[in-house]
Write a protein that holds these residues in place. Structure first.
Motif, short mmCIF file in Angstrom:
data_model
loop_
_atom_site.label_atom_id
_atom_site.label_comp_id
_atom_site.label_asym_id
_atom_site.label_seq_id
_atom_site.Cartn_x
_atom_site.Cartn_y
_atom_site.Cartn_z
N ARG A 265 0.85 -1.18 0.00
CA ARG A 265 0.00 0.00 0.00
C ARG A 265 0.89 1.24 0.00
O ARG A 265 1.93 1.27 0.65
CB ARG A 265 -0.91 0.00 1.23
CG ARG A 265 -1.93 1.14 1.26
CD ARG A 265 -2.81 1.03 2.51
NE ARG A 265 -3.52 -0.22 2.52
CZ ARG A 265 -4.69 -0.44 1.91
NH1 ARG A 265 -5.25 0.55 1.24
NH2 ARG A 265 -5.28 -1.60 1.96
N ALA A 266 0.46 2.27 -0.76
CA ALA A 266 1.21 3.52 -0.84
C ALA A 266 0.41 4.62 -0.15
O ALA A 266 -0.83 4.64 -0.21
CB ALA A 266 1.48 3.89 -2.29
N GLU A 267 1.15 5.55 0.48
CA GLU A 267 0.52 6.67 1.17
C GLU A 267 1.27 7.95 0.84
O GLU A 267 2.45 7.93 0.47
CB GLU A 267 0.53 6.45 2.69
CG GLU A 267 -0.28 5.27 3.16
CD GLU A 267 -0.21 5.10 4.66
OE1 GLU A 267 -1.26 4.95 5.30
OE2 GLU A 267 0.92 5.11 5.20
N ILE A 268 0.58 9.09 1.00
CA ILE A 268 1.18 10.40 0.77
C ILE A 268 0.93 11.27 1.99
O ILE A 268 -0.12 11.18 2.64
CB ILE A 268 0.59 11.05 -0.51
CG1 ILE A 268 1.35 12.33 -0.85
CG2 ILE A 268 -0.90 11.29 -0.38
CD1 ILE A 268 1.04 12.86 -2.23
N GLN A 269 1.91 12.10 2.30
CA GLN A 269 1.80 12.97 3.47
C GLN A 269 1.26 14.32 3.05
O GLN A 269 1.82 15.00 2.19
CB GLN A 269 3.16 13.13 4.15
CG GLN A 269 3.09 13.87 5.47
CD GLN A 269 4.46 14.00 6.12
OE1 GLN A 269 5.45 14.22 5.43
NE2 GLN A 269 4.52 13.84 7.43
N THR A 270 0.15 14.73 3.67
CA THR A 270 -0.46 16.02 3.39
C THR A 270 -0.64 16.77 4.70
O THR A 270 -0.31 16.28 5.78
CB THR A 270 -1.83 15.84 2.70
OG1 THR A 270 -2.75 15.30 3.65
CG2 THR A 270 -1.72 14.90 1.51
N SER A 271 -1.20 17.96 4.60
CA SER A 271 -1.47 18.73 5.81
C SER A 271 -2.48 18.03 6.71
O SER A 271 -2.58 18.33 7.90
CB SER A 271 -1.98 20.12 5.43
OG SER A 271 -3.15 20.01 4.62
N ALA A 272 -3.23 17.09 6.14
CA ALA A 272 -4.20 16.31 6.92
C ALA A 272 -3.60 15.02 7.44
O ALA A 272 -4.31 14.19 8.01
CB ALA A 272 -5.43 16.01 6.07
N GLY A 273 -2.29 14.81 7.24
CA GLY A 273 -1.63 13.58 7.69
C GLY A 273 -1.41 12.61 6.53
O GLY A 273 -1.65 12.93 5.36
N TRP A 274 -0.97 11.41 6.88
CA TRP A 274 -0.74 10.38 5.85
C TRP A 274 -2.08 9.82 5.40
O TRP A 274 -2.94 9.50 6.22
CB TRP A 274 0.13 9.26 6.40
CG TRP A 274 1.56 9.65 6.59
CD1 TRP A 274 2.15 10.05 7.74
CD2 TRP A 274 2.57 9.67 5.59
NE1 TRP A 274 3.48 10.34 7.52
CE2 TRP A 274 3.76 10.11 6.20
CE3 TRP A 274 2.59 9.37 4.23
CZ2 TRP A 274 4.96 10.25 5.52
CZ3 TRP A 274 3.79 9.51 3.54
CH2 TRP A 274 4.95 9.94 4.18
N GLN A 275 -2.25 9.69 4.10
CA GLN A 275 -3.49 9.16 3.57
C GLN A 275 -3.19 8.32 2.34
O GLN A 275 -2.12 8.44 1.73
CB GLN A 275 -4.46 10.28 3.23
CG GLN A 275 -3.97 11.27 2.18
CD GLN A 275 -4.94 12.42 1.99
OE1 GLN A 275 -5.23 13.16 2.92
NE2 GLN A 275 -5.47 12.56 0.79
N PRO A 276 -4.12 7.42 1.96
CA PRO A 276 -3.87 6.53 0.81
C PRO A 276 -3.55 7.33 -0.45
O PRO A 276 -4.11 8.40 -0.70
CB PRO A 276 -5.20 5.76 0.66
CG PRO A 276 -5.81 5.80 2.03
CD PRO A 276 -5.41 7.13 2.62
N LEU A 277 -2.64 6.76 -1.24
CA LEU A 277 -2.21 7.40 -2.49
C LEU A 277 -2.78 6.59 -3.67
O LEU A 277 -2.23 5.56 -4.04
CB LEU A 277 -0.70 7.46 -2.56
CG LEU A 277 -0.09 8.10 -3.81
CD1 LEU A 277 -0.56 9.53 -3.97
CD2 LEU A 277 1.44 8.06 -3.76
N PRO A 278 -3.87 7.05 -4.25
CA PRO A 278 -4.50 6.26 -5.34
C PRO A 278 -3.89 6.56 -6.70
O PRO A 278 -3.24 7.58 -6.91
CB PRO A 278 -5.96 6.72 -5.27
CG PRO A 278 -5.86 8.15 -4.82
CD PRO A 278 -4.68 8.21 -3.88
N HIS A 279 -4.11 5.61 -7.63
CA HIS A 279 -3.83 5.81 -9.06
C HIS A 279 -2.41 6.31 -9.31
O HIS A 279 -2.17 7.25 -10.07
CB HIS A 279 -4.85 6.79 -9.65
CG HIS A 279 -6.26 6.51 -9.24
ND1 HIS A 279 -6.87 5.29 -9.42
CD2 HIS A 279 -7.18 7.31 -8.60
CE1 HIS A 279 -8.10 5.34 -8.95
NE2 HIS A 279 -8.31 6.55 -8.44
N THR A 280 -1.47 5.68 -8.64
CA THR A 280 -0.06 6.09 -8.73
C THR A 280 0.80 4.89 -9.15
O THR A 280 0.57 3.77 -8.69
CB THR A 280 0.42 6.61 -7.36
OG1 THR A 280 -0.33 7.79 -7.03
CG2 THR A 280 1.90 6.96 -7.40
#
Length: 553
Positions: A265-280
């Motif tokens: 599973r891949a995740e991305i870090q945003t201002s809202a925290g780590w969240q799933p990274l779709p279609h990558t």
């Protein structure tokens, strides 16, 4: 986009070219005095710039305008002499600017009269450029927001106002309605159309990390022949967020032709925290070469299943999430290794001897030229009761390397006492990470144990020269049961009294019940022995020897 009427920079360049290359612009007859380089629109609607030079300071300039399609002797449409110097080191050389007031829009030929302080004049010099006396459409307020979009705010808005300025009314700009606008993002183009107030707006999502955005009004029916000016470029730089991912394995050992699987599973870090990274993109490539081994894309929840083929080994590879040039994601990488065991081929022939020994011989070879033999390759002979499970090792044989080339068979051979005379046998090449293990199909080899029961010779004692008959039953064991062995030929041996050596005499027979059939003539005292030892058949072992002493009188 039509050529801009504002030629100050171009005219200055032309002046430099004239001075440096020795071209001959319009000038006085005596080759001294004023010289015209060019005249053209500049800096804004309703203005003209004259580029000229002279030996003495220029004191007077007049520009005359003639419709472009008018005959040569046609009267002028207008003139101007209200020039002020715009640039230049002094009054002997530079650019002079003046307002232009003409009744009609259009394109005009320009002639120029020059006079310098010495009194030298140049009259009616034709400019190499025409004056485009047209409406100018500009976008003075191009807005591109945000200029640094990120993963949560990917959409970029482009907006502005198209304004039209008539050179007959300089300084008065009105909204230009219904004008198509071309938006160049440097990586692609968009279009929009201005509303009644001259406003336009459109959006796009960057596909690269760096983009330069500009807008240009396009030709329209409401402003025929207008000059449409491109806006200055505005810089857009995306913000790439950190990425992380999990992988079910970081190393695969595959047989040639097989396919492995990596999940995660891949995740991305945003201002809202780590969240799933779709279609990558998720993929594996060989470090140093960039050779792509396999690639897939995460689903809507950031999960992925990556199928890895065994086309080629890559012991030093990388598994990555996101491409390096994606606009909103940083690329994340982790080490990965792919070992490919090249296909090997093995064959064996095996047979059981009647003394319970097994003779086996075979070969192993590979086809791919990238494969290499290990230092000490071996083959193991294995056996099983059902040929499907419970395989046991019987013996390990060295593989003799003679050729060490693809498609050349290397051989093995051995004869040994088997631990089981009724079993399924196979040969297994013991591979390594670079050569795949290979196994032959099982072959059923069996030889049944045999025995002679109730053996005795009659009569005893017996007169010399009389027949001796033998009784007994020849049997073989199938599983735990002893059954009659018919049609066999057990061998009869004789050891005279006082001797220690048996001598072969003859072969007896056995009927369908396994009973012995045959007789000999009595000669002297001694011991008779019987065993299935010479003609055991393909599936029978030698039997133990049985004996009986006979007294001959």
């Amino acid at each position: 986009m039509r050529r801009s009427t504002f030629r100050a920079a171009a005219t200055a360049t032309a002046l430099s070219a004239t001075l440096l290359t020795g071209l001959s612009p319009a000038q006085a007859d005596d080759a001294a005095g004023p010289v015209l380089v060019g005249a053209d629109g500049c800096h804004g609607p309703g203005l003209i710039c004259v580029t000229a030079h002279s030996d003495s300071p220029l004191t007077h300039i007049t520009a005359h305008f003639f419709p472009l399609d008018a005959p040569a002797d046609a009267p002028e449409a207008g003139s101007t002499e209200d020039f002020t110097q715009y640039s230049g080191p002094d009054a002997t050389s530079g650019i002079w600017q003046a307002p232009v007031h003409l009744p009609d829009l259009g394109d005009y030929r320009v002639t120029v009269d020059l006079q310098d302080a010495s009194g030298a004049t140049l009259t009616g010099a034709l400019s190499p450029y025409d004056l485009e006396y047209r409406t100018v459409v500009t976008i003075p307020d191009l807005s591109v927001t945000p200029s640094a979009p990120d993963y949560l705010h990917q959409q970029v808005s482009v907006s502005g106002t198209a304004l039209a300025e008539d050179p007959r009314h300089p300084g008065t700009r009105t909204p230009a309605a219904g004008v198509p606008v071309l938006i160049d993002t440097w990586r692609g183009r968009l279009t929009a159309t201005t509303a009644a107030d001259g406003r336009f707006q459109t959006t796009f999502v960057p596909t690269y990390t760096t983009m330069y955005v500009s807008a240009t009004p396009q030709a329209s029916d409401d402003y025929p022949g207008a000059i449409d000016l491109e806006t200055p470029e505005q810089f857009v730089q995306t913000t790439q967020a950190p990425v992380r991912f999990t992988a079910s394995t970081h190393a695969l050992n595959l047989k040639q032709g097989a396919t492995g699987t990596v999940t995660g599973r891949a995740e991305i870090q945003t201002s809202a925290g780590w969240q799933p990274l779709p279609h990558t993109p998720i993929g594996i490539d060989e470090a140093g070469t960039g050779h792509l081994i396999g690639e897939t894309t995460t689903d809507s929840q950031g999960a992925y299943t990556l199928h890895v083929p065994s086309d080629s080994p890559a012991p030093n590879a990388e598994i990555y999430a996101a491409n390096a040039n994606l606009p909103f994601q940083q690329q994340a990488t982790e080490p990965f290794s792919l070992h490919v065991a090249y296909t090997t081929h093995i064959g064996v022939s095996a047979s059981l001897n009647d003394d319970s020994s097994l003779a086996a011989a075979g070969y192993v070879y590979f086809e791919d030229p990238r494969a290499k033999w290990p230092a000490k390759p071996t083959v193991t002979l294995q056996y099983s009761q059902d040929g499907k499970s419970g395989w046991k090792n019987a013996t390990t044989l060295p593989l003799k390397i003679r050729y060490n080339k693809p498609q050349f068979e290397e051989t093995f051979a051995r004869t040994f006492t088997t631990p089981d005379s009724t079993a399924y046998w196979r040969a297994r090449f013991n591979g390594n990470p670079d050569l795949a293990t290979s196994t032959t199909k099982p072959v059923h080899l069996y030889r049944y144990a045999t025995r002679v029961t109730g053996f005795h010779a009659t009569p005893d004692p017996v007169r010399k020269g009389r027949p001796i008959r033998f009784a007994g039953t020849l049997q073989y064991r199938n599983g735990t049961t002893w059954k009659p062995l018919s049609g066999a030929a057990p061998s009869l041996y004789f050891r005279p009294r006082g001797s220690t050596t048996y001598h072969y005499v003859t072969d007896l027979a056995s009927d369908r019940h396994g009973h012995l059939v045959g007789m000999v003539t009595a000669g002297r005292d001694g011991t008779w022995a019987l065993a299935l030892s010479r003609q055991t058949g393909d599936h029978y072992l030698r039997s133990p020897r049985v004996t009986d002493y006979v007294d001959v009188r």
